[in-house]
Design a protein around this motif. Structure first.
Motif, PDB file in Angstrom:
ATOM      1  N   UNK A 282       0.830  -1.207   0.000  1.00 53.20           N
ATOM      2  CA  UNK A 282       0.000   0.000   0.000  1.00 53.20           C
ATOM      3  C   UNK A 282       0.863   1.256   0.000  1.00 53.20           C
ATOM      4  N   UNK A 283       1.948   1.224   0.758  1.00 56.73           N
ATOM      5  CA  UNK A 283       2.844   2.375   0.814  1.00 56.73           C
ATOM      6  C   UNK A 283       3.573   2.572  -0.511  1.00 56.73           C
ATOM      7  N   UNK A 284       4.034   1.489  -1.102  1.00 60.40           N
ATOM      8  CA  UNK A 284       4.702   1.564  -2.408  1.00 60.40           C
ATOM      9  C   UNK A 284       3.728   2.092  -3.459  1.00 60.40           C
ATOM     10  N   UNK A 285       2.490   1.598  -3.436  1.00 62.81           N
ATOM     11  CA  UNK A 285       1.481   2.075  -4.381  1.00 62.81           C
ATOM     12  C   UNK A 285       1.217   3.567  -4.205  1.00 62.81           C
ATOM     13  N   UNK A 286       1.451   4.080  -2.982  1.00 63.18           N
ATOM     14  CA  UNK A 286       1.254   5.507  -2.699  1.00 63.18           C
ATOM     15  C   UNK A 286       2.473   6.344  -3.066  1.00 63.18           C
ATOM     16  N   UNK A 287       3.521   5.678  -3.562  1.00 59.88           N
ATOM     17  CA  UNK A 287       4.701   6.410  -4.002  1.00 59.88           C
ATOM     18  C   UNK A 287       5.848   6.446  -3.016  1.00 59.88           C
ATOM     19  N   UNK A 288       5.726   5.705  -1.910  1.00 54.76           N
ATOM     20  CA  UNK A 288       6.803   5.659  -0.927  1.00 54.76           C
ATOM     21  C   UNK A 288       7.854   4.651  -1.399  1.00 54.76           C
ATOM     22  N   UNK A 289       9.099   5.059  -1.392  1.00 52.50           N
ATOM     23  CA  UNK A 289      10.199   4.160  -1.748  1.00 52.50           C
ATOM     24  C   UNK A 289      10.574   3.432  -0.463  1.00 52.50           C
ATOM     25  N   UNK A 290      10.242   2.137  -0.404  1.00 48.93           N
ATOM     26  CA  UNK A 290      10.491   1.369   0.810  1.00 48.93           C
ATOM     27  C   UNK A 290      11.895   0.765   0.765  1.00 48.93           C
ATOM     28  N   UNK A 291      12.578   0.879   1.868  1.00 50.63           N
ATOM     29  CA  UNK A 291      13.968   0.437   1.955  1.00 50.63           C
ATOM     30  C   UNK A 291      14.101  -0.864   2.746  1.00 50.63           C
ATOM     31  N   UNK A 292      13.080  -1.672   2.718  1.00 50.88           N
ATOM     32  CA  UNK A 292      13.099  -2.948   3.439  1.00 50.88           C
ATOM     33  C   UNK A 292      14.145  -3.885   2.863  1.00 50.88           C
ATOM     34  N   UNK A 293      14.590  -4.789   3.693  1.00 50.51           N
ATOM     35  CA  UNK A 293      15.534  -5.803   3.226  1.00 50.51           C
ATOM     36  C   UNK A 293      16.903  -5.259   2.865  1.00 50.51           C
ATOM     37  N   UNK A 294      17.281  -4.143   3.468  1.00 57.66           N
ATOM     38  CA  UNK A 294      18.597  -3.595   3.212  1.00 57.66           C
ATOM     39  C   UNK A 294      18.725  -2.838   1.899  1.00 57.66           C
ATOM     40  N   UNK A 295      17.603  -2.535   1.271  1.00 59.79           N
ATOM     41  CA  UNK A 295      17.642  -1.770   0.024  1.00 59.79           C
ATOM     42  C   UNK A 295      18.126  -0.351   0.288  1.00 59.79           C
ATOM     43  N   UNK A 296      18.599   0.284  -0.747  1.00 63.34           N
ATOM     44  CA  UNK A 296      19.038   1.674  -0.638  1.00 63.34           C
ATOM     45  C   UNK A 296      18.469   2.462  -1.813  1.00 63.34           C
ATOM     46  N   UNK A 297      18.507   3.774  -1.667  1.00 67.00           N
ATOM     47  CA  UNK A 297      18.000   4.650  -2.718  1.00 67.00           C
ATOM     48  C   UNK A 297      18.727   5.979  -2.621  1.00 67.00           C
ATOM     49  N   UNK A 298      18.934   6.615  -3.750  1.00 65.04           N
ATOM     50  CA  UNK A 298      19.616   7.916  -3.774  1.00 65.04           C
ATOM     51  C   UNK A 298      18.671   8.984  -4.317  1.00 65.04           C
ATOM     52  N   UNK A 299      18.630  10.110  -3.621  1.00 70.61           N
ATOM     53  CA  UNK A 299      17.842  11.263  -4.050  1.00 70.61           C
ATOM     54  C   UNK A 299      18.761  12.472  -3.997  1.00 70.61           C
ATOM     55  N   UNK A 300      18.940  13.116  -5.125  1.00 66.80           N
ATOM     56  CA  UNK A 300      19.784  14.316  -5.205  1.00 66.80           C
ATOM     57  C   UNK A 300      21.152  14.094  -4.556  1.00 66.80           C
ATOM     58  N   UNK A 301      21.756  12.969  -4.890  1.00 69.85           N
ATOM     59  CA  UNK A 301      23.089  12.599  -4.417  1.00 69.85           C
ATOM     60  C   UNK A 301      23.163  12.370  -2.909  1.00 69.85           C
ATOM     61  N   UNK A 302      22.021  12.142  -2.263  1.00 70.88           N
ATOM     62  CA  UNK A 302      21.968  11.777  -0.850  1.00 70.88           C
ATOM     63  C   UNK A 302      21.486  10.342  -0.775  1.00 70.88           C
ATOM     64  N   UNK A 303      22.254   9.502  -0.112  1.00 71.73           N
ATOM     65  CA  UNK A 303      21.905   8.084  -0.015  1.00 71.73           C
ATOM     66  C   UNK A 303      21.073   7.787   1.216  1.00 71.73           C
ATOM     67  N   UNK A 304      20.104   6.888   1.043  1.00 70.69           N
ATOM     68  CA  UNK A 304      19.260   6.399   2.127  1.00 70.69           C
ATOM     69  C   UNK A 304      19.347   4.888   2.119  1.00 70.69           C
ATOM     70  N   UNK A 305      19.472   4.281   3.284  1.00 70.36           N
ATOM     71  CA  UNK A 305      19.585   2.819   3.378  1.00 70.36           C
ATOM     72  C   UNK A 305      18.657   2.296   4.437  1.00 70.36           C
ATOM     73  N   UNK A 306      18.079   1.137   4.168  1.00 66.17           N
ATOM     74  CA  UNK A 306      17.206   0.481   5.127  1.00 66.17           C
ATOM     75  C   UNK A 306      17.915  -0.694   5.772  1.00 66.17           C
ATOM     76  N   UNK A 307      17.307  -1.184   6.815  1.00 62.86           N
ATOM     77  CA  UNK A 307      17.877  -2.340   7.507  1.00 62.86           C
ATOM     78  C   UNK A 307      16.782  -3.330   7.837  1.00 62.86           C
TER      79      UNK A 307
END
Length: 70
Positions: A45-70
């Motif tokens: 539901x959150x992904x469908x709403x446009x939230x980038x979920x960082x579950x399972x150790x995934x990471x994502x970069x926005x404007x050269x700022x890194x975000x990581x999940x655990x």
């Protein structure tokens, strides 16, 4: 934690609130999202709403700022 008990109705209200957000959103599931035993539904539901979920150790970069999940 994004919701109290991970109930579908809670997530629906959250998604409604997030729908007006115009900036990128990243999230990590907390223990409350697992409370009702349906974390996959909550995450979907959150992904469908446009939230980038960082579950399972995934990471994502926005404007050269890194975000990581655990």
């Amino acid at each position: 934690d994004l919701v109290n008990f991970g109930k579908t109705a809670e997530v629906e209200r959250l998604v409604e609130d997030l729908s007006v957000c115009s900036i990128p959103m990243v999230g990590v599931m907390g223990n409350h999202e697992h409370e009702c035993g349906q974390p996959e539904d909550v995450e979907r539901m959150l992904v469908d709403a446009g939230v980038i979920m960082l579950s399972g150790g995934r990471s994502h970069e926005i404007a050269r700022v890194g975000f990581a999940g655990a």
